[in-house]
Design a protein around this motif. Sequence first.
Motif, PDB file in Angstrom:
ATOM      1  N   HIS A  29       0.848  -1.193   0.000  1.00  0.00           N
ATOM      2  CA  HIS A  29       0.000   0.000   0.000  1.00  0.00           C
ATOM      3  C   HIS A  29       0.890   1.252   0.000  1.00  0.00           C
ATOM      4  CE1 HIS A  29      -3.865  -2.008   0.475  1.00  0.00           C
ATOM      5  NE2 HIS A  29      -3.230  -2.867   1.252  1.00  0.00           N
ATOM      6  N   ALA A  30       0.794   2.016  -1.068  1.00  0.00           N
ATOM      7  CA  ALA A  30       1.594   3.235  -1.197  1.00  0.00           C
ATOM      8  C   ALA A  30       0.842   4.418  -0.598  1.00  0.00           C
ATOM      9  CB  ALA A  30       1.901   3.499  -2.661  1.00  0.00           C
ATOM     10  N   ASP A  31       1.588   5.458  -0.248  1.00  0.00           N
ATOM     11  CA  ASP A  31       0.987   6.651   0.359  1.00  0.00           C
ATOM     12  C   ASP A  31       0.324   7.558  -0.666  1.00  0.00           C
ATOM     13  OD1 ASP A  31       1.821   5.854   2.885  1.00  0.00           O
ATOM     14  OD2 ASP A  31       3.744   6.896   2.716  1.00  0.00           O
ATOM     15  N   SER A  32       0.681   7.397  -1.940  1.00  0.00           N
ATOM     16  CA  SER A  32       0.100   8.224  -2.998  1.00  0.00           C
ATOM     17  C   SER A  32       0.211   7.471  -4.312  1.00  0.00           C
ATOM     18  CB  SER A  32       0.825   9.568  -3.103  1.00  0.00           C
ATOM     19  OG  SER A  32       2.161   9.373  -3.557  1.00  0.00           O
ATOM     20  N   ALA A  33      -0.508   7.946  -5.320  1.00  0.00           N
ATOM     21  CA  ALA A  33      -0.408   7.323  -6.643  1.00  0.00           C
ATOM     22  C   ALA A  33       1.001   7.460  -7.198  1.00  0.00           C
ATOM     23  CB  ALA A  33      -1.427   7.961  -7.585  1.00  0.00           C
ATOM     24  N   SER A  34       1.611   8.628  -6.980  1.00  0.00           N
ATOM     25  CA  SER A  34       2.979   8.844  -7.467  1.00  0.00           C
ATOM     26  C   SER A  34       3.961   7.899  -6.786  1.00  0.00           C
ATOM     27  CB  SER A  34       3.400  10.293  -7.218  1.00  0.00           C
ATOM     28  OG  SER A  34       2.583  11.184  -7.944  1.00  0.00           O
ATOM     29  N   ALA A  35       3.775   7.695  -5.484  1.00  0.00           N
ATOM     30  CA  ALA A  35       4.655   6.784  -4.753  1.00  0.00           C
ATOM     31  C   ALA A  35       4.491   5.355  -5.258  1.00  0.00           C
ATOM     32  CB  ALA A  35       4.355   6.862  -3.258  1.00  0.00           C
ATOM     33  N   ALA A  36       3.257   4.973  -5.566  1.00  0.00           N
ATOM     34  CA  ALA A  36       3.009   3.632  -6.098  1.00  0.00           C
ATOM     35  C   ALA A  36       3.727   3.440  -7.433  1.00  0.00           C
ATOM     36  CB  ALA A  36       1.507   3.415  -6.270  1.00  0.00           C
ATOM     37  N   GLU A  37       3.663   4.449  -8.280  1.00  0.00           N
ATOM     38  CA  GLU A  37       4.329   4.368  -9.583  1.00  0.00           C
ATOM     39  C   GLU A  37       5.838   4.230  -9.425  1.00  0.00           C
ATOM     40  OE1 GLU A  37       0.776   7.204 -11.283  1.00  0.00           O
ATOM     41  OE2 GLU A  37       2.811   8.006 -11.102  1.00  0.00           O
TER      42      GLU A  37
END
Length: 307
Positions: free
Chosen positions: A177-185
């Motif tokens: 689970h990432a903190d943001s969409a950008s972090a997930a990318e």
Amino acid sequence: MKAALRTWATLMVMHGMLWCGHARADWRDDIGTFRIGIVAEPNGGNTVPGLAQLTQAFTNALGMKVEFVVARDYASLIEAQANARIEYAIYSATAYATAQQRCACVEPLVAPVDSDGAAGIRSVLLTRDGKLPGLADMETHRIVMPPPDSVGGSFLPLAGLAAEHVKVAEDAPFLIHADSASAAEMILVDGKADAMFGWVRAAADGQPQLSGGTRARLEAAGLSASALQVVWISALLRYGPHTVRSDLDPEAKRRLTVFLTNLKSTTPDVYDLLETKHSGGFLTVAPKDYATAEAIVRMVSPDGGQR
């Protein structure tokens, strides 16, 4: 005799015209003021850009007094429409689905599209370099998921997979689970995950992908297009609709539908005031077009509430 028949026929035509005119006026008289509800823009207070133009445009379309009502959030807007304090509301897709579960008293008329025909988004499961062969292999791979505020990367894939009888718990051990969409990318770009859930813009006619979305963002971050493969794609989540109460007179619904579907071509400046995010105009929609949104709402809260 013929003169008498002509007189009788004339009287009947005049009576019919008067009756029709009276019937047409009834729904306006019953409503009094037609109220349109919208959610306030962040930091916008109760102001509506172009309020005078919008009010006049709807007044001309309906032939009656119109008033805009600004709600602080979708929950307030839903309550106002459910309790018949407003006749018309502009919702997000999941807010409409929540309103429908709240009272089953609203129906969608139209929804916007983008200039290239995109009517909404689909969730996608993207893998890099073929590391995730298919859905059956998820438990043995690392898959990154954006936070809940990325509906297309979080709630939509969970609801979409469940609809296909693939249960994925939010706390599944293979999910990152990432903190943001950008972090997930960036987790995928850096090779710390084998796949990620994201979203793509999509048309309503079955064309799966259009420009923009997670894939484009990953390519901009340095991954080549050939390195990315689509493992799975969800059903369409349509852009949010303009809705009315189901008990609104059919003539009012007809007038609104004609007005809205022609708005982009007839008065584009008014369209741009009413719809600031999607520039392609309005298309008619039906409740079935929001089945995906309803599935998300059922998943996040059994009573149809929002998270």
